[in-house]
Design an enzyme around this catalytic site. Structure first.
Site, PDB file in Angstrom:
ATOM      1  N   ASP A 187       0.865  -1.170   0.000  1.00 41.42           N
ATOM      2  CA  ASP A 187       0.000   0.000   0.000  1.00 41.42           C
ATOM      3  C   ASP A 187       0.911   1.233   0.000  1.00 41.42           C
ATOM      4  O   ASP A 187       2.108   1.133   0.268  1.00 41.42           O
ATOM      5  CB  ASP A 187      -0.889  -0.043   1.245  1.00 41.42           C
ATOM      6  CG  ASP A 187      -1.775   1.180   1.369  1.00 41.42           C
ATOM      7  OD1 ASP A 187      -2.286   1.635   0.337  1.00 41.42           O
ATOM      8  OD2 ASP A 187      -1.941   1.673   2.486  1.00 41.42           O
ATOM      9  N   ASP A 231      -4.529   6.295  -4.968  1.00 45.66           N
ATOM     10  CA  ASP A 231      -4.226   7.664  -5.395  1.00 45.66           C
ATOM     11  C   ASP A 231      -4.248   7.808  -6.911  1.00 45.66           C
ATOM     12  O   ASP A 231      -4.241   6.834  -7.660  1.00 45.66           O
ATOM     13  CB  ASP A 231      -2.842   8.079  -4.870  1.00 45.66           C
ATOM     14  CG  ASP A 231      -2.902   8.488  -3.407  1.00 45.66           C
ATOM     15  OD1 ASP A 231      -3.990   8.829  -2.946  1.00 45.66           O
ATOM     16  OD2 ASP A 231      -1.860   8.435  -2.751  1.00 45.66           O
TER      17      ASP A 231
END
Length: 1212
Positions: A413, A710
């Protein structure tokens, strides 16, 4: 329909008022499957339903099930089943050995395992009793009476005081706080320490004193028990009025009450039906790859055993003849009737005789070694201890220690894993104007990458810097926004920040002392920004938000403004936005919305194209600077339209079925035609040591993939900053932001959009794969990197494209997947795990990483800012990403090396012992005559050779921790599985064959014709005892020969094991008894001869000589990487890392390679050991530094015979 009290309720709610019908099946009375009805404060009414009690049990066993269930667990292992069968065979007449030979070791192994299970379960039982006997105050006869938690029942009214824990899942009725609110800490549930607010229904606020609470007779109709922590649907019927219930009224077991004197609640779910207990499932059972290969090895050994027994049984059938009178065969011995029956019974006789070939104590020893490795080495490593948070590393399972030494792919992550998850408001865009000065870490990295120099901007005078706020722009600060082109839009921007959130203020209502409790660091940073812009949010009630606004009416004027919160449309991963509907003091109705740019832009009103375009450019710039972005929007509401919408909202909120879906559908009706206010940009800085860690892991041969939600620009720049991607890499970017896809999306046909995206993804994947394969065929092609967004990934994971995606990904050194969902993270991990058959590791810190962590071979959780859910689902937990270097390159590599050596040693020592018995069967015409005494055979594994191998598994260390990190290439040996190949098994098997022949032939050839001190010839038991003594010494000394690091524990255990055999032999052979009649006084007779001492010196030396020569040849001509490093540092302390080579750009590839190889350490080192002249030396160091240097086989003789050059005289 409209229910009593004017509330709009789902049609199913009316049906729920009737008590549920039950059907009696013995003692079980199930309710209708869709919902349950609970009568508050009425135990008699709830009794027929027989709800579960509140007592919990997390133990695996009880008094009655321990033995059968415990034995069942042990016999799930194929090796234990095998030994059980052997033990049963040994009790039959065909067995040549006493049953104690096999029963004793099996019993000891089972006893140790059961004691371990019992101890662990006893600790669970004590913990359960402590919880079940905790007390809580229950309403009985208008008084609060303390009772144990285990006696609590569904429907009881209870009182929880400040800092107390909730004993069950409760319906929140009333609180000592105004407006019926309380503060809850959920740290035991998800690890989050920020407080959550819970709101009681206004209708139940009065039921606080015991007298009023005793009058409460409500009926709760709610969902059946389930494990969803964040959802709850139900209705409360009070005096014929139906009120909808939501998670805001639910207090979960295990949470604690904070900042509230006490609350009153009604019990809904108890014991194992509470949500936290229904979530208390074990993580998916994981077995290490090495353990699976061990099963194959044991099957191979069993096949060898069968072959040995077949040889013996066929030989016995051929050689046995009734005419041999000395065999004493009678006519009524039916088992010797013909060759087939002889072979059949001899086969099973030999099975029991050779049963020791499979090591019975292997699994127990490995479990013990792994457990100690985890608790004493990994958990206590100071290099993985985080001082700031006082967090050590934690091995939550010991089953996967060696798996850490073979990881080839890491899935990570980004937020909170690679970054700190400490958010700071850094920049913003309002009405198409960008605000904020300063340079991010990512921008510095980009400039450094491009060779540019950055000049730091001076911060303005009086710039504010506090936790969560690092913004500097005098145009907005201290009321400066009033002079901007769009002051009204600035005002709406700040109000949106101050109102649209779920943050709870704590402490004094002053800007300096207030503390914001937020669900995420992002929210806290946005509210902190509003405060510093002059819109200070200082108080919240269930229906009101209070903001102290500065400079709104006139410069310098401060006023307290209250906003009534009418509706909250909460954020979730599907909606990707949050909205609130609020009413101003003047009656104005406004919807404020914040969320991802993709969802906000598609809901904007007509005519916003210009602002949208400019803001989109700002978002791209923010993203390329590594900033996290959100868009803010608002909308004025018409009162009549709002009332109409609110009715639908209340109806959806009251629904018992599909409530979340209906709420999302209703939200879509109002979240449209929005006015874009602007966007925010928040910086999340990289964790300390992340770039260095990633570079080190890459040099170790580990490929790292980043899976993040993102934007692509942000993800790429973070990857650059982390050294995951660099300018020398060839990048393949597969994005949904192409002209063809945009045109399809503008047309709006969903089927067409899906077709176009799939075609584009297919085309890009094939094109990239072809290009990648071309690069792979070149000798010095660039490293490859793949970047793909979530929308394309969704189609790339389609079964028709999955193979192409996998092929391309495996050719890439780095992969970045952006805009991905938690499910996609797990799918990508599973794709590599199952498709490529590679060892995978997933690392994350949030609840959205749990599925990814559980999908990988090894899951690592980071105890960060997003709670502990990732840690609770993980196999190992660390505090910082950089600790992966120590976890993998040090502990993982050592564990892999140790377990491999332990398994090989067990295999070797048992094969050596069994083969001596096998050679003896040739002398006995395969009759099944045992060579060793029963007790010798029983204790060989569990007593005389047990401890040294455990010490080997705990303390074996080829190179130090610092050298393991200094030479990351050593880790590749684990990736290649260099120490557990069939070739290695064959070498150990050859060693066992050789040593067994030496021990057997040397002793038997000399002893059967030899005489003792009395002049008598040696008998069978004299010879077997002599062979056994030589075996014990040889096998134990072999530990020292195979160890890279020898400690005092090696000497103690090896010497102790040999001494233990001699002490046992003295005691056992010296006591007259029927059990030891064969070996009585044998050891005393042997030790009275010179032959005994001469043999003890000669046989072990000859037996180990072949291993010594083999290891020398291997080290000289075919060294492992770690042996090269050992030679380099055999006399010098571990110092700095090797310098990187710098090669001038004008050199050709061949010249550059030659130059680089010429610079590798040779005679310039003060050490000139043979490792420097051995094949593979250049290639090893070249691989460390990314240089291609093939081995030259013909250089073996030249290098082996080459003399060291004399050292150059030192300069004065």
């Amino acid at each position: 329909m409209v229910g009593p009290g004017g509330l709009n309720v789902d049609s199913s709610a009316n049906h729920l008022r009737a008590p549920s019908r039950t059907v009696t099946l013995g003692r079980i009375q199930p309710q209708a499957p869709s919902f349950r009805t609970v009568y508050c404060n009425d135990r008699d009414a709830n009794f027929p339903v027989r709800f579960k009690g509140n007592s919990i049990s997390t133990t695996k066993y009880n008094v009655f099930t321990f033995l059968p269930k415990g034995l069942f667990e042990q016999f799930r292992r194929i090796a234990n089943i095998y030994f059980l069968g052997i033990s049963c065979l040994s009790m039959t007449p065909i067995s040549p050995v006493n049953p104690i030979t096999n029963v004793a070791p099996l019993s000891m192994v089972l006893l140790v395992s059961l004691i371990k299970e019992a101890f662990e379960d006893w600790k669970r039982f004590q913990n359960d009793m402590s919880i079940n006997n905790s007390t809580v105050e229950v309403l009985q006869d208008q008084q609060w009476v303390p009772i144990p938690w285990r006696k609590l029942q569904v429907g009881d009214i209870i009182k929880i005081k400040k800092d107390g824990f909730f004993p069950a899942d409760l319906l929140f009725l009333s609180s000592t706080n105004p407006d019926g609110i309380c503060y809850v800490e959920t740290a035991n549930l998800d690890g989050e320490t920020n407080l959550k607010i819970r709101k009681a229904l206004e209708r139940t606020w009065d039921y606080l004193p015991s007298e009023r609470a005793s009058e409460f007779k409500g009926e709760i109709q709610c969902e059946q028990p389930n494990n969803s922590l964040y959802t709850f649907t139900g209705n409360l019927v009070v005096e014929k009025q139906t009120l909808p219930l939501s998670p805001d009224q639910l207090l979960l077991r295990g949470c604690s009450l904070r900042n509230t004197e006490y609350i009153v609640g009604a019990v809904i779910f108890t014991g194992h039906e509470t949500k936290v207990m229904m979530n208390a499932m074990n993580a998916p059972s994981k077995r290490s790859t090495l353990e699976k290969k061990l099963d194959k090895l044991i099957i191979t050994i069993f096949c060898a055993l069968v072959i040995m027994c077949l040889i013996g049984s066929i030989g016995c059938a051929i050689m046995t003849d009734r005419d041999h009178y000395y065999l004493g065969l009678q006519k009524n011995d039916w088992e010797y009737r013909n060759g087939m029956t002889i072979a059949f019974f001899t086969f099973f006789t030999l099975i029991t005789l050779f049963s020791t070939i499979i090591p019975i104590s292997l699994y127990v020893s490995i479990e013990m070694i792994k457990f100690i490795q985890s608790t004493q080495f990994i958990n206590r490593d100071l290099h993985m201890y985080h001082v700031e948070t006082n967090t050590p590393a934690s091995a939550r399972t010991s089953n996967l220690n060696e798996e850490l030494g073979q990881v080839e792919y890491i899935f990570s992550d980004k937020t909170g894993t690679l970054t700190r998850n400490l958010m700071e408001f850094f920049k913003c865009s309002i009405g198409g104007i960008s605000y904020g000065c300063g340079i991010t870490e990512i921008e510095r990295g980009i400039a450094q990458r491009d060779g540019l120099k950055i000049h730091e901007e001076q911060r303005s005078t009086g710039a504010i810097r506090e936790k969560g706020f690092n913004f500097d722009d005098p145009r907005l600060m201290r009321g400066g926004w009033r002079n901007e082109p769009n002051p009204d839009l600035c005002k709406e921007f700040f109000r949106c920040l101050a109102i649209c959130h779920t943050v709870l203020p704590e402490g004094d209502e002053s800007p300096e002392k207030i503390v914001y409790q937020a669900a995420s660091p992002d929210e806290a940073a946005l509210v902190t920004a509003a405060k510093n812009f002059g819109f200070f949010f200082y108080r919240r009630t269930p229906t009101m938000v209070y903001v102290r606004e500065s400079h709104t009416e006139q410069m310098g004027k401060i006023q307290d403004v209250s906003y009534e919160i009418l509706n909250v449309l909460e954020f979730n991963s599907t909606r990707k936005r949050q909205s609130v509907v609020c009413r101003f003091a003047n009656g104005r109705l406004v919807l404020y919305c914040k969320g991802a740019d993709t969802v906000i832009f598609e809901r904007l009103a007509y005519g916003m194209d210009n602002v949208r375009k400019v803001t989109g450019e700002h978002l791209e710039h923010f993203g390329s600077s590594g900033l996290r972005t959100l868009c803010l929007a608002c909308k004025d509401l018409n009162p009549e339209a709002y009332e109409s919408w609110n009715e639908k909202f209340i109806q959806a909120k009251s629904a018992l079925r599909d409530r979340e879906k209906k709420l999302d559908e209703v939200a879509e009706l109002i979240e449209k035609d929005l006015i874009l206010i602007g966007s925010t940009a928040i910086e999340d800085k990289l964790q300390e040591g992340v770039p260095t860690c990633i570079e080190t892991l890459s040099r170790a041969g580990i490929k790292i993939w980043v899976l993040t939600g993102d934007k692509m620009e942000t993800a790429i720049n973070i990857a650059y900053a982390c050294n995951l991607i660099n300018n020398e890499m060839k990048q393949f970017i597969i994005s949904s932001e192409t002209d063809a896809i945009r045109e399809a999306e503008e047309r709006g046909d969903q089927v067409e959009i899906a077709r176009v995206i799939k075609e584009e993804v297919n085309k890009e994947l094939k094109k990239s794969l072809e290009e990648a394969q071309q690069y792979m065929h070149t000798v010095a092609g660039p490293k490859l990197a793949l970047v793909i967004d979530g929308k394309c990934l969704m189609y790339a994971l389609d079964p028709t494209l999955r193979v192409t995606l996998l092929s391309l990904s495996l050719n890439c050194t780095s992969v970045v997947c952006c805009r991905v969902s938690p499910l996609q993270k797990a799918q990508v991990t599973s794709l590599v795990r199952k498709g490529a058959k590679k060892i995978t590791l997933s690392i994350g810190d949030g609840a959205n990483d749990v599925s990814m962590i559980q999908a990988a071979h090894v899951g690592v959780g980071i105890s960060g800012m997003e709670g502990m859910q990732a840690v609770m689902a993980s196999d190992f937990a660390i505090a910082q990403f950089r600790f992966l270097t120590d976890l993998l390159l040090v502990h993982g590599r050592w564990s892999y090396l140790r377990i491999c050596k332990v398994v090989m040693y067990f295999f070797y020592k048992n094969l050596t012992f069994t083969l001596t018995q096998f050679w003896f069967t040739f002398r006995t015409i395969f009759s099944g005559q045992r060579f060793y005494d029963d007790w010798f055979q029983s204790l060989y594994n569990v007593f005389f050779t047990a401890l040294p191998v455990i010490v080997l598994g705990l303390f074996e260390k080829d190179v130090s921790a610092s050298l393991s990190k200094r030479y990351p290439g050593l880790y590749r040996e684990g990736i290649r599985n260099s120490f557990f190949k069939w070739r290695v098994v064959a070498v150990w098997a050859s060693s066992a064959v050789y040593q067994s022949l030496v021990c057997y032939l040397f002793v038997t050839s000399s002893a059967f014709d030899g005489k003792n001190s009395s002049g008598k010839i040696f008998g069978l038991w004299d010879v077997s005892t002599m062979v056994f003594t030589c075996l014990i010494i040889s096998v134990n000394l072999r530990i020292l020969l195979m160890s890279n690091s020898i400690t005092r524990w090696h000497y103690i255990t090896v010497g102790g094991s040999i001494l233990a055999w001699l002490v046992f032999a003295f005691a056992y052979c010296g006591i007259p008894h029927d059990r030891n009649a064969n070996v009585y006084f044998v050891i005393y007779v042997l030790m009275s001869t010179f032959y005994f001492y001469f043999t003890l010196l000669l046989v072990p030396v000859v037996a180990l000589l072949a291993d010594f020569i083999y290891q020398g040849v291997e080290r000289w001509f075919f060294p492992f990487d770690y042996q090269i490093v050992q030679e380099i540092h055999r006399h010098e302390a571990d110092s700095s890392n090797a310098d990187h080579l710098e090669i001038e750009n004008e050199l050709t590839l061949e010249e550059a390679r030659s130059y680089a190889i010429s610079q590798l350490p040779r005679e310039i080192s003060k050490h000139t050991g043979f490792a420097f002249d051995s094949p593979g030396y250049e290639s090893f160091f070249a691989s460390q530094l990314g240089i291609y240097a093939p081995q030259k086989a013909w250089d073996v003789a030249r290098r082996a015979s080459m003399r060291s050059r004399p050292k150059a005289p030192k300069k004065n």
